[in-house]
Design a protein around this motif. Structure first.
Motif, mmCIF file in Angstrom:
data_model
loop_
_atom_site.group_PDB
_atom_site.id
_atom_site.type_symbol
_atom_site.label_atom_id
_atom_site.label_comp_id
_atom_site.label_asym_id
_atom_site.label_seq_id
_atom_site.Cartn_x
_atom_site.Cartn_y
_atom_site.Cartn_z
ATOM 1 N N ASN A 72 0.831 -1.213 0.000
ATOM 2 C CA ASN A 72 0.000 0.000 0.000
ATOM 3 C C ASN A 72 0.861 1.258 0.000
ATOM 4 O O ASN A 72 0.536 2.248 -0.667
ATOM 5 C CB ASN A 72 -0.930 -0.004 1.214
ATOM 6 N N TYR A 73 1.952 1.228 0.741
ATOM 7 C CA TYR A 73 2.848 2.387 0.790
ATOM 8 C C TYR A 73 3.509 2.608 -0.574
ATOM 9 O O TYR A 73 3.578 3.747 -1.064
ATOM 10 C CB TYR A 73 3.917 2.168 1.864
ATOM 11 N N LYS A 74 3.962 1.525 -1.174
ATOM 12 C CA LYS A 74 4.621 1.641 -2.480
ATOM 13 C C LYS A 74 3.628 2.126 -3.545
ATOM 14 O O LYS A 74 3.988 2.915 -4.423
ATOM 15 C CB LYS A 74 5.221 0.301 -2.894
ATOM 16 N N GLU A 100 1.099 4.099 -3.015
ATOM 17 C CA GLU A 100 0.795 5.511 -2.780
ATOM 18 C C GLU A 100 1.976 6.424 -3.080
ATOM 19 O O GLU A 100 1.810 7.493 -3.679
ATOM 20 C CB GLU A 100 0.355 5.714 -1.330
ATOM 21 N N LYS A 152 11.123 5.640 5.806
ATOM 22 C CA LYS A 152 9.888 5.755 6.588
ATOM 23 C C LYS A 152 9.127 4.449 6.619
ATOM 24 O O LYS A 152 8.691 3.983 7.682
ATOM 25 C CB LYS A 152 8.987 6.863 6.040
ATOM 26 N N ILE A 153 8.946 3.820 5.458
ATOM 27 C CA ILE A 153 8.191 2.571 5.445
ATOM 28 C C ILE A 153 8.980 1.456 6.123
ATOM 29 O O ILE A 153 8.402 0.560 6.748
ATOM 30 C CB ILE A 153 7.774 2.167 4.006
ATOM 31 N N ASP A 201 8.141 2.030 9.653
ATOM 32 C CA ASP A 201 6.748 1.616 9.873
ATOM 33 C C ASP A 201 6.626 0.095 9.912
ATOM 34 O O ASP A 201 5.842 -0.458 10.690
ATOM 35 C CB ASP A 201 5.843 2.168 8.770
#
Length: 205
Positions: free
Chosen positions: A161-163, A165, A172-173, A176
């Motif tokens: 989901n991070y990639k 977005e 950061k990820i 996280d």
């Protein structure tokens, strides 16, 4: 048993020896793997400290312990790893505690990705050499029954989901992701590996 599996098992380490290998290399300012860099060595240092903590704090759920103690068959969990891999540092201590709880029904063995290219190429994730990868082998028959990895479903979804977005995998990820593992307390790894064992048992019927 596939030749690549047999060759890798011959070169594999029990958990304690894998930990010692990573620590010994760090004392020389090195990490495992073909590539050497300051960043990889720093990741290995961080992971070594993290695994020391997890070795002391990881708890296996009571219901999982009961299932492990009463497994019908013996298994080898052959794990592809490297000392610099953050996911491996979070997952290996859990696998070790599960193996210890199994009354020797699970034999945990670890191999280095870069030293076992033939094996790694058989267990790619979306075409990439993502680790850790757990290969579940029926010990009596010498047959690979399943594989798992490189991370639990919840962690995989967080990363994807991070990639989607932001288009990148950045620090950061990575932070996280480590926080996700901290909150999860190893439950997802335990549940997903036990589901694999249950599926193997069901498919034997």
């Amino acid at each position: 048993m596939k030749n690549s599996i047999a060759k890798s098992l011959f070169k594999s380490y029990p958990y304690s020896e894998y930990r010692k290998l990573v620590t010994d290399l760090l004392s020389e300012g090195k990490s495992t793997g073909n590539q050497q860099s300051e960043s990889l060595t720093n990741y290995s240092k961080l992971n070594d400290a993290r695994m020391n903590r997890l070795d002391k704090t990881t708890k296996i759920a009571d219901d999982v312990v009961s299932k492990l103690e009463n497994l019908d068959h013996k298994y080898i969990w052959l794990v592809i790893s490297e000392g610099w891999c953050g996911d491996a540092a979070q997952i290996l201590p859990i696998l070790n505690k599960m193996a210890l709880a199994s009354n020797k029904k699970i034999d945990l063995r670890i191999v280095l990705r870069d030293e076992n290219e033939e094996l790694m190429n058989q267990y790619l994730t979306n075409g990439g050499k993502a680790i850790p990868k757990v290969i579940v082998i029926c010990k009596e028959a010498g047959i690979v029954r399943s594989d798992w990895g490189p991370r639990p479903k919840g962690a995989t979804e967080l990363l994807a989901n991070y990639k989607k977005e932001f288009g990148v995998i950045d620090e950061k990820i990575k932070t996280d992701l480590q926080l996700w593992y901290l909150a999860d307390k190893g439950i997802s790894v335990q549940e997903e590996l036990m589901q694999i064992i249950e599926n193997i048992k069901y498919n034997r019927l």
